[in-house]
Design a protein around this motif. Structure first.
Motif, PDB file in Angstrom:
ATOM      1  N   ASP A  61       3.315   1.436  14.883  1.00 45.45           N
ATOM      2  CA  ASP A  61       2.687   1.460  13.567  1.00 45.45           C
ATOM      3  C   ASP A  61       3.774   1.286  12.528  1.00 45.45           C
TER       4      ASP A  61
ATOM      5  N   ASN B  20       3.877   1.540   9.432  1.00 43.99           N
ATOM      6  CA  ASN B  20       4.005   2.321   8.351  1.00 43.99           C
ATOM      7  C   ASN B  20       4.621   3.677   8.693  1.00 43.99           C
ATOM      8  N   THR B  21       4.241   4.121   9.960  1.00 44.65           N
ATOM      9  CA  THR B  21       5.066   5.605   9.924  1.00 44.65           C
ATOM     10  C   THR B  21       5.953   5.527  11.336  1.00 44.65           C
TER      11      THR B  21
ATOM     12  N   VAL C 284       5.082   5.452  14.190  1.00 41.00           N
ATOM     13  CA  VAL C 284       4.595   6.174  15.365  1.00 41.00           C
ATOM     14  C   VAL C 284       3.986   4.976  16.535  1.00 41.00           C
TER      15      VAL C 284
ATOM     16  N   ARG D 277       1.789   3.389  19.300  1.00 42.96           N
ATOM     17  CA  ARG D 277       0.311   3.417  19.710  1.00 42.96           C
ATOM     18  C   ARG D 277       0.050   2.627  20.877  1.00 42.96           C
TER      19      ARG D 277
ATOM     20  N   GLU E  99      -6.024  -3.272   8.676  1.00 46.74           N
ATOM     21  CA  GLU E  99      -5.523  -2.103   8.810  1.00 46.74           C
ATOM     22  C   GLU E  99      -4.634  -1.694   7.489  1.00 46.74           C
TER      23      GLU E  99
ATOM     24  N   ARG F  94      -5.502   1.277   4.474  1.00 47.71           N
ATOM     25  CA  ARG F  94      -4.813   2.253   4.169  1.00 47.71           C
ATOM     26  C   ARG F  94      -4.152   2.154   2.897  1.00 47.71           C
TER      27      ARG F  94
ATOM     28  N   SER G 201      -4.550   4.974  -0.190  1.00 46.36           N
ATOM     29  CA  SER G 201      -3.204   5.573  -0.731  1.00 46.36           C
ATOM     30  C   SER G 201      -3.429   5.604  -2.218  1.00 46.36           C
TER      31      SER G 201
ATOM     32  N   ILE H 145      -2.358  10.375  19.036  1.00 40.98           N
ATOM     33  CA  ILE H 145      -1.648   9.724  18.170  1.00 40.98           C
ATOM     34  C   ILE H 145      -1.516  10.549  17.129  1.00 40.98           C
TER      35      ILE H 145
ATOM     36  N   PRO I 230      -3.233   9.118   2.853  1.00 40.64           N
ATOM     37  CA  PRO I 230      -4.564   9.712   3.442  1.00 40.64           C
ATOM     38  C   PRO I 230      -4.609   9.057   4.903  1.00 40.64           C
ATOM     39  N   LEU I 231      -4.372   8.056   5.189  1.00 45.44           N
ATOM     40  CA  LEU I 231      -4.859   7.555   6.304  1.00 45.44           C
ATOM     41  C   LEU I 231      -3.487   7.408   7.263  1.00 45.44           C
TER      42      LEU I 231
ATOM     43  N   TRP J 290      -7.362   4.356  11.767  1.00 52.75           N
ATOM     44  CA  TRP J 290      -7.773   2.770  12.059  1.00 52.75           C
ATOM     45  C   TRP J 290      -8.300   2.841  13.493  1.00 52.75           C
TER      46      TRP J 290
END
Lengths: 508, 187
Positions: free
Chosen positions: A188, A190-191, A193, A195, A451, A455, A459, B25, B33-34, B39
């Motif tokens: 991902d 943005n973070t 992480v 997936r 997505e 997001r 935000s 996850i 917030p998301l 998703w």
């Protein structure tokens, strides 16, 4: 107006560069060839040749010019197999067989081919002119889109996809969801992480776009060809000396104009491409012809001109949302959009300002390409017709060889070769179950954009979902989405009622 | 029926996808917030509903593929996998020759036509892609080892016959055995 002219000047500067000019020619020629091969359409051609074009190390605008040339070249070429063999190259050429093949049977193959070439030329050129005029305006408007508006735009795109593409709405939606789910694989952005990577380092960066495209549109098509393989040889009708007459053009001129406009606007609708456009144009013309419409299907020039001008116009129209909004207008433009992303070019409204050489170069190349196609197609049609007789037993292995060359030459990883084969099997099964494949690739390409915007929107609002319906732009897009879904259902219901009523009165 | 089976498989995959999204996850820390899990959760729910829809209202009964066609399809799949398997060990020219020839024979070409086609596909393909377009395609494993040992640094992609260096003593034995099994097994 000034921006348009200066843009066009930039564009022709790019497109007339010797390298790009020869790529336009090569693309158009290869496209016509691919389109003429029975069973292969624009989307397969672009998919199979995309990795090779990528491997050549061309600058992005040149690669895009080449691929776009293959795209609309194949829309031109599709008519040849439709007319001479009665076998459409792909879904968008189905309508061309209805009146084109009867004309060829009557010994007017040359007339049908030249008329459809002229119709295609008008459709394609009108579409480019409309892009030139309205593209910059739409892009200037789209710059004001907030993330929430983009979410609404995506919803609209998938709604029009679900309602206009494929046989079953649920299946088309599910196809798009499969694409969206495939797009979530990987880290991902943005973070950071991971997936759905299951610890496999090969897919940390996500599943490679090229592999999905070649698997679903190259290898699946190959399996489809093997399945459909007929024992006997297809018989091609001869190309004779007849040629389009002024009388034909005079008869079909309004048809061509109307169908081009219909094709363009259907092409602009996200996700719906040439197959819908040619069907709608054919139906409209048949109705518009009134009593004369009875002759449609027996070799009417208007019945031939309508789908041909519409499918070429839609190829141009499909470029509009790709260039201005970053949302593909058809399955094939989804692949082109993915190609741009591979070159690190973010398609969208800012492209007109930031990368004018790509946008305007592409537009200018389409003017040149349409002229080139007309010139190639009128005298050389006999040569292309000979391509039709290439037996499937040689064509089929050739597709695999091209796909393997393309995929292997990117990173030289033999694991990818298994992956495209397995994705090909998956795509073939989807096709057998009446799923359209274009939604899958659209979902895959749009996944991260969808997505990210969702997001980002949340935000901005701090987690308040009402931002999604916060301004008139997004609200009107949601309304449009509802309309696009509701109108075909309503029309189908009305048609069914009318049919029932007719059946009832007949019984009485 | 085919629809139902497929929808069932898809439902299971979606459930697994959703389960991972709802449990596994998560970001270690985040301000938005998301997060990365939201998703996929949305997608899983919508896909699950669509899958249920198809399960209850299927519209494709069977695949409608005749038995000889199945045989041809499976043979094609085996050939493709064999081609992928042999692509690097044999190099582009040899593997393409084999693949093109065997597939065209399987689809009904005469043997000598197929052989000619194979030579043309392998040879011309190589000339066009490697020499002209300078794409990266595999050399036969034996030759590649040669080059690695001769240690010439020229990246000039003119892959003519390698110099008369004798093949290294560590010739990969598996390439030869694999070739023979492929020829025997697929035809």
């Amino acid at each position: 107006m000034e921006t348009v002219l200066s843009g066009l000047a930039t564009g022709f500067g790019v497109a007339l560069h010797p390298l790009n000019l020869s790529l336009v020619m090569i693309g158009c020629f290869a496209g016509t060839l691919i389109g003429a091969l029975p069973g292969l359409g624009p989307i397969n051609g672009v998919a199979i040749l995309l990795p090779i074009a990528y491997g050549l190390g061309l600058p992005p605008e040149s690669a895009l010019i080449l691929l776009a040339g293959i795209y609309y070249g194949a829309e031109y070429g599709g008519r040849i197999s439709s007319i001479l063999l009665n076998v459409p190259g792909d879904a968008s050429a189905v309508m061309t067989t209805l009146d084109g093949h009867p004309m060829a049977l009557k010994g007017q193959a040359g007339r049908a081919l030249s008329l459809s070439a002229v119709a295609s030329f008008f459709g394609g050129t009108l579409a480019v002119i409309l892009i030139t005029m309205f593209g910059p305006l739409l892009a200037a408007f789209a710059v004001t889109f907030s993330p929430a508006d983009y979410v609404a735009l995506m919803v609209f795109a998938f709604a029009s996809l679900a309602s206009l593409v494929g046989k079953s709405m649920v299946k088309t939606l599910l196809g798009a969801l499969i694409g969206l789910m495939l797009a979530t694989i990987g880290i991902d952005a943005n973070t950071g992480v991971p997936r759905y990577t299951f610890g496999l380092p090969d897919i940390l960066a996500g599943i490679d776009f090229l592999i999905v495209v070649v698997g679903l549109f190259g290898m699946a098509e190959l399996l489809h060809l093997v399945e459909q393989q007929v024992a006997g040889k297809l018989k091609s009708l001869p190309v004779d000396k007849t040629f389009v007459r002024m009388k034909d053009l005079a008869l079909a001129k309004w048809t061509i104009l109307r169908s081009s406009l219909i094709g363009f606007f259907i092409g602009v609708l996200p996700g719906t491409g040439a197959s819908v456009a040619s069907a709608v144009a054919y139906g409209t013309e048949k109705r518009a012809a009134g009593v004369d419409g009875e002759k449609f299907g027996t070799g009417d020039v208007r019945g031939l001109a309508a789908p041909e001008s519409a499918n070429n116009a839609s190829a141009g129209g499909a470029m509009v949302p790709m260039l201005t909004l970053g949302i593909p207008g058809s399955g094939t433009t989804a692949i082109l959009l993915g190609a741009l992303l591979m070159f690190n070019v973010q398609p969208g409204p800012l492209m007109f300002e930031q990368r004018p050489e790509i946008v305007w170069g592409l537009i200018a190349s389409m003017y040149l390409g349409n002229v080139a196609l007309l010139l190639i197609n009128l005298p050389l049609v006999g040569l292309f017709a000979r391509v039709l007789t290439i037996p499937q037993r040689y064509l089929t292995p050739l597709i695999a060889i091209l796909a393997f060359i393309g995929i292997y030459s990117i990173v030289g990883n033999p694991f990818d070769l298994y992956l495209i084969t397995l994705l090909g099997v998956f795509g073939w099964i989807l096709r057998k179950l009446d799923f359209a494949l274009a939604p899958v690739i659209l979902g895959f390409v749009l996944g991260s954009l969808f997505e990210d915007n969702l997001r980002r929107a949340l935000s901005i609002s701090g987690g308040d979902w009402s931002i999604l319906v916060g301004d008139w732009k997004s609200v009107s897009l949601y309304i449009l989405a509802l309309v696009v879904v509701a109108v075909p259902i309503w029309m189908a219901r009305r048609a069914r009622k009318a049919a029932q009523a007719a059946a009832g009165s007949e019984r009485m | 029926m085919a629809d139902r089976i497929f929808a069932g498989v898809l439902l299971i995959v979606t459930l697994a996808y959703g389960a991972i999204a709802f449990t596994a996850i998560s970001a270690p820390f985040q301000y938005d917030p998301l997060g990365p899990e939201s998703w996929p959760r949305i997608l899983a729910v919508v896909a699950f509903l669509c899958g249920l829809g198809i399960l209850f209202r299927p519209d494709v009964q069977g695949l409608g593929v005749a038995k000889p066609t199945w045989v041809r399809l499976v043979a094609m799949l085996v050939l493709l996998l064999a081609y992928a398997e042999l692509y690097e060990p044999l190099g582009f020219i040899a593997s393409t020759f084999l693949f093109a020839a065997v597939v065209s024979v399987m689809l009904g070409a005469r043997v000598h036509h197929a052989a000619f086609f194979g030579v043309a596909a392998g040879g011309l393909g190589y000339l066009l892609c490697v020499v002209l377009l300078e794409l990266n395609l595999p050399e036969p494993a034996i030759l590649e080892m040669d080059w690695a040992q001769s240690d010439s640094v020229d990246d000039d992609a003119a892959p003519d016959a390698p110099a008369d260096t004798t093949p290294a003593d560590t010739t990969p034995a598996d390439t030869t055995t694999e070739t023979t099994t492929d020829e025997g097994g697929t035809d």
